[in-house]
Write a protein that holds these residues in place. Structure first.
Motif, short mmCIF file in Angstrom:
data_model
loop_
_atom_site.label_atom_id
_atom_site.label_comp_id
_atom_site.label_asym_id
_atom_site.label_seq_id
_atom_site.Cartn_x
_atom_site.Cartn_y
_atom_site.Cartn_z
N SER A 75 0.83 -1.20 0.00
CA SER A 75 0.00 0.00 0.00
C SER A 75 0.86 1.25 0.00
N LEU A 76 0.22 2.36 -0.30
CA LEU A 76 0.90 3.66 -0.22
C LEU A 76 1.32 3.94 1.23
N ALA A 77 0.55 3.46 2.17
CA ALA A 77 0.89 3.65 3.58
C ALA A 77 2.25 3.01 3.91
N ASP A 78 2.56 1.90 3.25
CA ASP A 78 3.87 1.27 3.45
C ASP A 78 5.00 2.19 3.01
N LEU A 79 4.81 2.84 1.85
CA LEU A 79 5.82 3.79 1.37
C LEU A 79 5.97 4.94 2.36
N GLU A 80 4.86 5.43 2.85
CA GLU A 80 4.90 6.54 3.81
C GLU A 80 5.63 6.12 5.08
N ALA A 81 5.39 4.89 5.53
CA ALA A 81 5.99 4.42 6.78
C ALA A 81 7.51 4.34 6.66
N ILE A 82 8.01 3.75 5.58
CA ILE A 82 9.46 3.61 5.48
C ILE A 82 10.12 4.93 5.11
N SER A 83 9.40 5.79 4.41
CA SER A 83 9.94 7.11 4.07
C SER A 83 10.16 7.93 5.34
N ARG A 84 9.29 7.78 6.31
CA ARG A 84 9.43 8.52 7.56
C ARG A 84 10.64 8.05 8.36
N VAL A 85 11.01 6.79 8.20
CA VAL A 85 12.08 6.22 9.02
C VAL A 85 13.45 6.46 8.43
N GLU A 86 13.66 6.08 7.15
CA GLU A 86 15.03 6.19 6.62
C GLU A 86 15.12 6.31 5.10
N ALA A 87 14.04 6.16 4.39
CA ALA A 87 14.11 6.19 2.92
C ALA A 87 13.94 7.62 2.41
N SER A 88 14.08 7.77 1.09
CA SER A 88 13.87 9.06 0.45
C SER A 88 12.40 9.44 0.51
N PRO A 89 12.07 10.69 0.20
CA PRO A 89 10.65 11.05 0.08
C PRO A 89 9.98 10.24 -1.04
N ILE A 90 8.67 10.10 -0.96
CA ILE A 90 7.92 9.40 -2.00
C ILE A 90 7.98 10.21 -3.28
N GLU A 91 8.30 9.54 -4.38
CA GLU A 91 8.38 10.20 -5.68
C GLU A 91 7.52 9.46 -6.69
N LYS A 92 7.09 10.17 -7.71
CA LYS A 92 6.46 9.54 -8.84
C LYS A 92 7.50 8.75 -9.61
N LEU A 93 7.18 7.50 -9.97
CA LEU A 93 8.09 6.68 -10.74
C LEU A 93 7.81 6.94 -12.22
N ASP A 94 8.59 7.81 -12.80
CA ASP A 94 8.37 8.25 -14.18
C ASP A 94 9.00 7.26 -15.14
N GLU A 95 8.43 6.06 -15.16
CA GLU A 95 8.93 4.97 -15.99
C GLU A 95 7.74 4.12 -16.43
#
Length: 335
Positions: A73-93
């Motif tokens: 889910s998008l919530a998973d991206l938000e969770a790991i982004s808050r901890v140590e990953a980059s900000p959420i980005e659009k995958l332009d591919e």
């Protein structure tokens, strides 16, 4: 262990660089991947399954530059982004969606994606039953197999190699909930390989999505990437086809004990090992991991691994470690 940040659905894709894109593309097509689309900066390859492209080829020094998992889910991206990953980005591919990026302890870029659009499925190898094990369900002639590449279905797993595979495994387990399936121990007590599966609860998944392997030269890299093909006949057809094209076999054909899959390994022009496999073991949360000494590990059938599979780069550490393992095995055989 505390709860992981997220539990991925699958291994999504790898990014691989090559100095000669034309030669790398020829190998991948002979291996059985198919071009989905091309852009100015990359060539995107797919399998026959409807998943988005599973292999991104770019120009550069040879090697795997990134690995990716699909989040629930998008919530998973938000969770790991808050901890140590980059900000959420659009995958332009091709496939689109959204992505976050982080690096594991050995420097490998890890991408977590969500919201990619699937592709339409494409033709697979001719399916058929097998007349064996006392059952005879197949009637008439075997479906015709034309000479040519195997039909790659999807990316299935990869192996990360390092001088400290346990610490790398712990990093992935803490963040992504990867669960130990089985492990192999070196004569000196260190872990030679730890196989880890996705944690999807009661759902059955491949025996491993990542293997964490001790590197004989103690360097860090993606040691190989593995792709499922339809069946044994399709794997063998691809084996013969790659041989006819003068490609470099690394190990196979055989059947692994841990994982159970029939395997066949080949090196791309840059030396990155690519595996065909079929018929893997499936595990879920009820699976009980086992530990095995290297002396006790034998594949069900097939040749022993080549030195090219065991040692990615020769240096004094690789020589020392290979001699140590061989000496221990000789001592074990004499006892």
């Amino acid at each position: 262990m505390s709860e992981p940040i997220l539990k991925p659905k699958r291994l999504a894709y790898v990014r691989v660089a090559a100095s000669d894109l034309a030669e790398a593309t020829a190998f991948l097509q002979e291996f059985g991947l198919q071009v989905a689309t091309r852009t100015d900066g990359a060539i995107y390859f797919r399998g026959t399954d409807p998943a988005p492209p599973c292999y991104v080829l770019t120009e550069g020094e040879g090697g795997v530059t990134a690995i990716a998992f699909e989040a629930e889910s998008l919530a998973d991206l938000e969770a790991i982004s808050r901890v140590e990953a980059s900000p959420i980005e659009k995958l332009d591919e091709p496939g689109g969606g959204q992505v976050v990026r982080l690096r594991d302890p050995q420097g490998t870029q890890v991408e977590i994606v969500h919201g990619q659009v699937p592709l339409a499925p494409i033709d697979t190898a001719p399916p058929h039953e097998y007349n064996m094990d006392g059952r005879r369900p197949r009637r008439g002639a075997l479906p015709g197999f034309r000479p040519g590449a195997s039909h790659v279905k999807r990316i299935g797993h990869l192996v990360l190699e390092s001088g400290d595979p346990i610490s790398v495994y712990r990093w992935y387990a803490e963040r992504f909930g990867l669960r130990k399936s089985d492990a192999v121990t070196l004569p000196n007590g260190k872990t030679q390989m730890l196989f880890a599966a996705l944690d999807r609860g009661a759902e059955f998944v491949d025996h491993h999505v990542v293997g964490f392997q001790y590197s004989m030269d103690e360097g860090a890299r993606v040691q190989h990437v593995a792709f499922e093909v339809d069946n044994f006949d399709d794997l063998m057809a691809g084996h013969d086809f790659l041989k006819s094209k003068g490609r470099k076999p690394v190990w196979g054909v055989g059947r692994h004990r841990f994982g159970g899959q029939i395997f066949d390994y080949w090196a791309n022009p840059g030396g990155v090992i690519h595996e065909h496999w079929t018929d893997t073991d499936l595990v879920n949360e009820d699976h009980v991991p086992s530990d095995c000494g290297l002396d006790d590990l034998e594949d069900y059938w097939g040749p022993p691994p080549s030195l090219a599979f065991v040692v990615a780069r020769w240096n004094w550490k690789a020589v020392r470690n290979v001699v140590s393992v061989l000496s221990a095995r000789i001592r074990g055989a004499r006892q």
